[in-house]
Design a protein around this motif. Structure first.
Motif, mmCIF file in Angstrom:
data_model
loop_
_atom_site.group_PDB
_atom_site.id
_atom_site.type_symbol
_atom_site.label_atom_id
_atom_site.label_comp_id
_atom_site.label_asym_id
_atom_site.label_seq_id
_atom_site.Cartn_x
_atom_site.Cartn_y
_atom_site.Cartn_z
ATOM 1 N N GLY A 208 6.555 -8.928 -0.649
ATOM 2 C CA GLY A 208 5.292 -9.890 0.188
ATOM 3 C C GLY A 208 4.182 -8.860 0.519
ATOM 4 N N GLY A 209 4.434 -7.593 0.586
ATOM 5 C CA GLY A 209 3.377 -6.626 0.989
ATOM 6 C C GLY A 209 3.192 -6.248 2.464
ATOM 7 N N GLY A 210 4.325 -7.019 3.174
ATOM 8 C CA GLY A 210 4.218 -6.480 4.600
ATOM 9 C C GLY A 210 4.466 -5.230 4.977
ATOM 10 N N HIS A 225 -7.359 7.438 6.533
ATOM 11 C CA HIS A 225 -8.299 6.777 5.466
ATOM 12 C C HIS A 225 -7.129 6.350 4.155
ATOM 13 C CE1 HIS A 225 -11.649 7.641 7.845
ATOM 14 N NE2 HIS A 225 -11.112 8.860 7.717
ATOM 15 N N LEU A 226 -7.120 5.174 3.606
ATOM 16 C CA LEU A 226 -6.329 4.893 2.660
ATOM 17 C C LEU A 226 -7.021 5.297 1.175
ATOM 18 C CD1 LEU A 226 -4.040 3.206 1.618
ATOM 19 C CD2 LEU A 226 -5.431 1.188 1.423
ATOM 20 N N VAL A 227 -6.481 6.215 0.452
ATOM 21 C CA VAL A 227 -7.116 6.329 -0.707
ATOM 22 C C VAL A 227 -6.422 5.273 -1.714
ATOM 23 C CG1 VAL A 227 -7.035 8.006 -2.525
ATOM 24 C CG2 VAL A 227 -7.017 9.005 -0.256
ATOM 25 N N GLY A 228 -5.372 4.827 -1.611
ATOM 26 C CA GLY A 228 -4.677 3.796 -2.608
ATOM 27 C C GLY A 228 -3.245 3.762 -2.380
ATOM 28 N N VAL A 229 -2.984 2.775 -2.924
ATOM 29 C CA VAL A 229 -1.502 2.427 -2.885
ATOM 30 C C VAL A 229 -0.787 2.257 -4.315
ATOM 31 C CG1 VAL A 229 0.202 0.330 -2.440
ATOM 32 C CG2 VAL A 229 -1.845 0.673 -0.824
ATOM 33 N N ALA A 230 0.432 2.848 -4.205
ATOM 34 C CA ALA A 230 1.251 2.805 -5.856
ATOM 35 C C ALA A 230 2.459 2.585 -5.645
ATOM 36 C CB ALA A 230 1.020 4.151 -6.318
ATOM 37 N N GLU A 241 -0.461 -11.199 0.012
ATOM 38 C CA GLU A 241 -1.785 -10.785 0.695
ATOM 39 C C GLU A 241 -2.741 -10.150 -0.280
ATOM 40 O OE1 GLU A 241 -1.131 -9.077 4.558
ATOM 41 O OE2 GLU A 241 1.146 -9.685 4.289
ATOM 42 N N ASP A 242 -3.738 -10.289 -0.109
ATOM 43 C CA ASP A 242 -4.710 -9.787 -0.905
ATOM 44 C C ASP A 242 -4.725 -8.116 -0.756
ATOM 45 O OD1 ASP A 242 -6.903 -9.978 -2.772
ATOM 46 O OD2 ASP A 242 -8.452 -9.754 -1.350
ATOM 47 N N MET A 243 -4.317 -7.634 -1.955
ATOM 48 C CA MET A 243 -4.054 -6.150 -1.769
ATOM 49 C C MET A 243 -4.340 -5.424 -3.158
ATOM 50 S SD MET A 243 -0.334 -4.312 -0.880
ATOM 51 C CE MET A 243 -0.327 -4.957 0.814
ATOM 52 N N ILE A 244 -5.080 -4.279 -2.977
ATOM 53 C CA ILE A 244 -5.143 -3.579 -4.282
ATOM 54 C C ILE A 244 -4.186 -2.472 -4.623
ATOM 55 C CG2 ILE A 244 -6.799 -2.056 -5.580
ATOM 56 C CD1 ILE A 244 -9.052 -3.450 -4.036
ATOM 57 N N TYR A 245 -3.494 -2.514 -5.503
ATOM 58 C CA TYR A 245 -2.708 -1.535 -5.601
ATOM 59 C C TYR A 245 -2.317 -1.336 -7.341
ATOM 60 C CZ TYR A 245 0.081 -5.533 -7.080
ATOM 61 O OH TYR A 245 0.325 -6.931 -7.380
ATOM 62 N N LYS A 246 -1.654 -0.005 -7.685
ATOM 63 C CA LYS A 246 -1.138 0.235 -8.768
ATOM 64 C C LYS A 246 0.383 -0.018 -9.067
ATOM 65 C CE LYS A 246 -4.822 3.295 -9.348
ATOM 66 N NZ LYS A 246 -5.707 2.877 -10.470
ATOM 67 N N SER A 247 1.057 -0.468 -9.802
ATOM 68 C CA SER A 247 2.301 -0.632 -10.274
ATOM 69 C C SER A 247 2.562 -0.106 -11.555
ATOM 70 C CB SER A 247 2.811 -2.023 -10.101
ATOM 71 O OG SER A 247 2.099 -2.913 -11.143
#
Lengths: 271, 271
Positions: A208-210, A225-230, A241-247
């Protein structure tokens, strides 16, 4: 220690591989191996060529008084894709389905060679961005964060779901847990992250991304600060939820009845 | 890929460093780098000399059909002692004392370079012994076990203090927790350790020894064998069940009132 050129190159290569993203002056090597700076410079040029031709990484030489050499690990898209394909197959093994529709991942996330490769792929996906720390949540995310931090040569930061006396003062935030359908708390030790840090968030499995939203809100509590999510794997079916990530991997089907998992390559190679 | 000799040596060194304890045939290199097996053999001889002279590790060449080359990382006692001395100083910093007389360690155990060095020292202390897996307890032990497992190139196994649905079937044992003065349970996923494994147990801080005794009893539930126990730091003051272990650091005094910690080198260099 005086070494022959060929030996010196082997030893300097070892140093660079074990000290990524670290600026080391040529004088350090010149003094240590009793060689002229110009010889070290030639050694570095050969190592650079070898590292680049074999996609081990890039070597940058900075000139001037504060100059030196920096090694940035990398991985070719070809090698990265082969590794992710292999992980797709491993994750599709039908004995991975657990009661409740969960997937057993722990064997993959506790094998050094696999972790090292995942670390290389994730670090490479954020190459060129300044990262001060890698953040994850205990326990499953820890080896992943560790692997990425090893490549980036920065500390990792472990958010906890419980309060531990050995962490000292903590900051906590609430998050919506998809697995328990409740609001839960997560904690981060006050001294574990400096203000103004640029942070890469890493986790094992995105549903869910919670959890990740919780970690992002912790970042602002730490003026960071957030650089990114992997993530190692994401569940394609989950509303999120609207989220930018790399999988790396995308689990598109978990069929508990027929004991079948369908896994595809994630979005890490897009764009 | 055809490379010049010097470049080939750099690339083969990188491979060996990233694949410790793994037997690789010379033909693998000969094919990959389009070189004669005799040339590869000469490369390896130079790398071996460089690795040994710089205490990076040992390279063993096995002849015959199933032969090849194996790299075993090592560390000189001089370098290991310097690292442990430095850790002594870092642990003695007076701002580490937490309420309750605990010591804050998380910053050290989440810095890749420090973890890598600790991993090298612990792995080196058990060199020559066959080890199939490294075991630890969540959460603090995980990065340590990961670091040792990286050097030994074997999986690590995470014992948990809580039951997680994502672990599948588990085996549990009871243990006496020194910190809570109670009998607690610890859990290990059934599929995480194969029978007849030879296991090295690693943990961050040794107090009463209950956690480690618990892990040892888990080993017999998995028909597996204890190779040894290594801890990052031990509390010298604590009464402890009869136990053989190696420690990097020994905390001999925690003076909460005066905010003072006294830390000495542990027993890892004794024998």
């Amino acid at each position: 220690m005086k070494l022959r050129r060929s030996e010196r190159m082997v030893v300097i290569s070892n140093y660079l591989i074990n000290n990524p993203y670290k600026l080391t002056s040529l004088n350090t090597f010149a003094t240590k191996y009793e060689a002229a700076k110009s010889s070290i410079s030639e050694d570095i040029a050969i190592i650079k060529k070898a590292f680049e031709e074999s996609n081990i990484g890039e070597i940058e030489t900075l000139t001037g008084a504060s100059g030196g050499v920096i090694f940035t690990p990398s991985i070719s898209e070809e090698e990265a894709r082969a590794i992710v394909q292999d992980l797709c197959q491993r994750l599709s093994e039908n004995n991975r389905i657990l009661p409740g529709g969960y997937i057993y991942l722990s064997d993959l996330l506790s094998t050094p060679k696999i972790l090292q490769n995942i670390g290389r792929i994730i670090a490479n996906a954020f190459k060129g961005q300044k990262i001060d720390a890698v953040m994850t949540v205990a326990t499953k995310g820890v080896p992943l964060a560790n692997a990425v931090a090893n490549i980036l040569n920065v500390p990792f930061v472990i958010v906890r779901r419980d309060l531990k006396i050995t962490e000292g003062s903590t900051v906590s935030v609430n998050y919506a847990s998809a697995s328990s359908d409740r609001i839960e708390k997560m904690f981060l030790s006050k001294r574990s992250l400096r203000p103004n840090s640029r942070v890469l968030i890493v986790d094992d499995f995105l549903k869910g991304g919670g959890t990740i939203t919780g970690m992002i809100s912790l970042l602002s509590e730490f003026d960071s600060h957030l650089v990114g999510v992997a993530v190692f794997a994401e569940n394609a079916k989950e509303e999120r939820e609207d989220m930018i990530y790399k999988s790396l991997l995308k689990v598109s089907e978990i069929d508990v009845k027929n004991n079948k998992v369908v896994v595809e390559v994630g979005n890490i190679f897009n764009d």
